[in-house]
Enzyme design. Structure first.
Site, mmCIF file in Angstrom:
data_model
loop_
_atom_site.group_PDB
_atom_site.id
_atom_site.type_symbol
_atom_site.label_atom_id
_atom_site.label_comp_id
_atom_site.label_asym_id
_atom_site.label_seq_id
_atom_site.Cartn_x
_atom_site.Cartn_y
_atom_site.Cartn_z
ATOM 1 N N LYS A 6 13.326 -24.734 -31.629
ATOM 2 C CA LYS A 6 13.332 -23.433 -31.370
ATOM 3 C C LYS A 6 11.805 -23.106 -32.208
ATOM 4 O O LYS A 6 10.817 -22.403 -31.578
ATOM 5 C CB LYS A 6 14.414 -22.399 -31.462
ATOM 6 N N GLU B 113 13.357 -33.293 -37.711
ATOM 7 C CA GLU B 113 14.433 -34.207 -36.381
ATOM 8 C C GLU B 113 13.839 -34.428 -35.531
ATOM 9 O O GLU B 113 13.504 -35.689 -34.651
ATOM 10 C CB GLU B 113 15.974 -34.705 -36.703
ATOM 11 N N GLY C 65 19.009 -20.578 -32.697
ATOM 12 C CA GLY C 65 19.723 -21.460 -32.125
ATOM 13 C C GLY C 65 20.833 -22.315 -30.731
ATOM 14 O O GLY C 65 20.445 -22.353 -30.482
ATOM 15 N N ARG C 66 22.084 -21.102 -32.087
ATOM 16 C CA ARG C 66 23.559 -21.913 -31.842
ATOM 17 C C ARG C 66 24.264 -20.957 -30.266
ATOM 18 O O ARG C 66 25.051 -21.261 -30.592
ATOM 19 C CB ARG C 66 24.415 -22.028 -32.339
ATOM 20 N N GLU D 264 27.945 -21.909 -38.638
ATOM 21 C CA GLU D 264 26.716 -22.005 -38.746
ATOM 22 C C GLU D 264 26.945 -20.146 -38.881
ATOM 23 O O GLU D 264 26.140 -19.300 -39.460
ATOM 24 C CB GLU D 264 25.760 -22.269 -37.967
ATOM 25 N N HIS E 68 48.052 -38.297 -29.939
ATOM 26 C CA HIS E 68 48.168 -39.894 -31.013
ATOM 27 C C HIS E 68 47.049 -39.941 -31.934
ATOM 28 O O HIS E 68 47.453 -41.015 -32.314
ATOM 29 C CB HIS E 68 48.141 -40.867 -30.051
ATOM 30 N N LYS F 199 17.071 -29.663 -45.883
ATOM 31 C CA LYS F 199 16.112 -29.580 -45.653
ATOM 32 C C LYS F 199 14.417 -29.223 -46.513
ATOM 33 O O LYS F 199 13.949 -30.575 -46.738
ATOM 34 C CB LYS F 199 15.668 -28.660 -44.973
HETATM 35 O O1 F6P Z 1 20.316 -26.592 -38.339
HETATM 36 C C1 F6P Z 1 19.551 -25.619 -38.385
HETATM 37 C C2 F6P Z 1 19.057 -25.191 -37.242
HETATM 38 O O2 F6P Z 1 17.866 -24.157 -37.576
HETATM 39 C C3 F6P Z 1 19.952 -25.059 -35.930
HETATM 40 O O3 F6P Z 1 20.313 -23.298 -36.279
HETATM 41 C C4 F6P Z 1 19.117 -24.830 -34.748
HETATM 42 O O4 F6P Z 1 19.850 -24.742 -33.837
HETATM 43 C C5 F6P Z 1 18.831 -26.314 -35.090
HETATM 44 O O5 F6P Z 1 18.421 -26.055 -36.795
HETATM 45 C C6 F6P Z 1 17.468 -26.606 -34.631
HETATM 46 O O6 F6P Z 1 16.492 -25.871 -34.804
HETATM 47 P P1 F6P Z 1 15.039 -25.727 -33.915
HETATM 48 O O7 F6P Z 1 15.197 -26.389 -32.436
HETATM 49 O O8 F6P Z 1 14.268 -24.561 -34.295
HETATM 50 O O9 F6P Z 1 14.397 -27.297 -34.171
#
Ligand code: F6P
Length: 559
Positions: A212, A218, A282-283, A368, A399, A523
């Site tokens: 987003k 990452e 995002g979620r 979240e 189980h 972060k």
């Molecule tokens: O974990 C925090 C967060 O901002 C989430 O809300 C989001 O889905 C994720 O990181 C990834 O963010 P982006 O889509 O901006 O890379």
């Protein structure tokens, strides 16, 4: 939404009444079912294609009555209307919350205009672009740099830019186009990318960088690692001779983001970038362009059915009276379980192997969203908020951890999800295996609700000293959710159901369910600590003694 409309729930008349009611309640599901033969039918509801049975929860008519009053006192219906209308209910980020707009039909009337913008037009313009691209990849019109058809789509993203697509891909695998598969890289642990691409042919691989913000450490790191893997392997195979590396990146990388300017800096042609908007959390984004890998592998038609499922649940939530409104009822029931019966966790137990990532997906959606200690007006919350969501598919969980749900000391409300029709009808001799599977589904909620008394255990001839260990107390609350089949539409309905349950809980608690400031500190610190981990003694010396010790251990042990 104005923060002025936020009501402190514990000050309401309904909350106080619920408190007294919970203390006086002598829950006994056996008795309640015996006394009221209509209990199951009275407490079973339909939402779109879902059949939802709430009767095995620890609720009476009075409980529901008081929960309805609570909904009234916290202005649930007004808050719901504010969300659907695009008011800025995400107050800490001053944003609308409009994931429901992502699944409105193109011809919905009246059109949704927010902040002066026709949102329906924007949404469908991007969808058309995603579908066009998906069709080109599916038909082989879009090829890699050497002219080969794409066989594997690798989504690089994390959090909401990963969990939704991977969960839906796994859930709807039977709908995938033969010869096309998706893979997912999320973790910055280099193992994730290495294992995911290890056996791939770069010439037939398409990477989708999904972020987003297009600023997530990452995702951008993994995207660079994959770009390097692509170019190195193409080069070594002689596939780049006479070709420009930039063209190779352009043919094998596309992006999904709200920050299209940053996409170009990465070397991805903005023509091949699919946008969305800051009013999609995002979620809550799997039904936006974040679903591009799904549109490619499952196809635009399947994606359309998926969106229609969301919309059907949205319409139910938006229009059904609260007393029959399943997301409202389930959200209020969670309030009852958490705030009045003391539940700290909530299990989600899909009896469908295809839904094996559904609990993980729900963890981000729910935790979240509602893991907050401050209300939307900045004041501390006045009661417990977000419970821990967790789960695994049945029957595996039976189980493993069900022992604790059946006989442990904690109250763990659980949602059981199952489908009447299997994707793989199978016989074991005369026995239909899906029926055996469903028998387990039905048996578990029955056992949890009604338990087994000491006399029943004794009647089986159990030695007296073993009797206590074999007693099941019962009165362990469950909700059963069933549908005919796990179709794309039903999956959309299920996701939207939990989105709205999460919203309802946030409304009662008075929190902003749509920000996620709690992920920021870690972060920031990771970036600050990175030089110390690489051996910068000055930065290391500034750390607390525990962090220093741990980094020292790493520095002394790295090979
Ligand atoms: O974990 C925090 C967060 O901002 C989430 O809300 C989001 O889905 C994720 O990181 C990834 O963010 P982006 O889509 O901006 O890379």
């Amino acid at each position: 939404m104005s923060v002025n409309t936020i009501v402190d729930p514990v000050t309401t008349t309904a909350w106080k009444a619920l408190d007294a009611h919970s203390q006086a309640l002598d829950a006994n599901l056996r008795t309640w079912f015996e006394q009221d033969p209509q209990r199951a039918s009275k407490l079973s509801f339909t939402a779109a294609d879902l059949h939802v049975d709430l009767s095995k929860n620890l609720i009476t008519d009075e409980t529901l009555d008081l929960l309805m009053k609570l909904a009234g006192e916290v202005n649930l219906e007004d808050r719901r209307a504010a969300m659907f209308a695009g008011e800025h209910i995400n107050v800490t980020e001053d944003r609308a919350v409009l994931h429901t707009a992502l699944r409105r039909p193109a011809d919905a009337q009246p059109p949704l205009i927010v902040d002066g913008q026709n949102v329906d037009e924007d949404v469908h313009e991007v969808l058309a672009k995603v579908y066009d691209f998906a069709d080109r990849v599916r038909s082989g019109e879009w090829t890699g740099i050497t002219g080969q058809q794409i066989e594997t789509v690798v989504n690089i993203g994390i959090g909401g830019s990963d969990l939704g697509p991977v969960m839906v891909y796994e859930a709807l695998k039977p709908y995938a186009q033969p010869g096309l598969t998706a893979r997912f890289i999320s973790n910055i642990d280099p193992t994730d990318a290495a294992e995911t691409v290890a056996d791939l042919d770069p010439e037939t691989t398409l990477f989708i960088v999904a972020s987003k913000t297009f600023g997530t450490l990452e995702t951008l790191t993994n995207a660079r690692v994959c770009r390097e893997w692509l170019l190195t392997n193409l080069r070594e195979a002689g596939a780049l001779e006479g070709k420009d590396e930039k063209d190779a990146v352009a043919a094998h990388f596309v992006a999904v983001s709200t920050a299209l300017d940053k996409v170009a800096d990465f070397g991805i042609d903005p023509e091949n970038a699919f946008g969305f908007w800051n009013w999609v959390g995002g979620r809550y984004s799997v039904d936006s362009a974040i679903g591009t890998p799904l549109a490619i592998v499952l196809g635009p038609d399947v994606f359309e059915q998926f969106l229609a499922g969301f919309h059907a649940m949205d319409e139910h939530f938006r229009t059904a009276p609260l007393a029959e409104n399943v997301p409202a009822l389930m959200g209020l029931l969670n309030i009852w379980n958490v705030n009045f019966l003391g539940a700290e966790t909530h299990a989600v137990l899909p009896y469908d192997q295809y839904l094996h990532r559904f609990p993980a997906y729900l963890q981000q959606l729910t935790m979240e969203s509602n893991g907050k200690s401050v209300r939307a007006d900045g004041t501390p919350v006045t009661t417990e908020t977000g419970e821990v969501f967790w789960g695994e598919p049945g029957t595996n969980g039976q189980h493993a951890f069900y022992q604790l749900i059946h006989q442990g000391t904690r109250l763990i409300p659980a949602d059981f999800i199952a489908f009447a029709n299997p994707v793989h009808p199978t016989k074991d001799g005369e026995q239909d295996v899906h029926e055996l599977f469903l028998a387990n589904f039905f048996a578990q909620t029955k056992a949890l609700a009604f338990g087994k008394t000491a006399d029943e255990v004794r009647a089986e001839g159990t030695a007296e000293e073993i009797v206590p260990a074999r007693v099941f107390s019962g009165d362990r609350p469950t909700t059963s959710i069933m549908a005919s089949q796990l179709t794309p539409s039903v999956l959309g309905q299920l996701i939207a159901l939990y989105e709205h349950i999460t919203f309802v809980q946030g409304v009662v608690w008075g929190i902003d369910s749509f920000d996620q400031w709690g992920v920021e500190l870690g972060k920031q610190l990771a970036l600050q600590l990175a030089p110390a981990v690489s051996g910068d003694r000055e930065v290391l010396a500034q750390q607390d003694s525990s962090t220093q010790g741990l980094i020292e251990f790493y520095l002394n042990n790295r090979k």
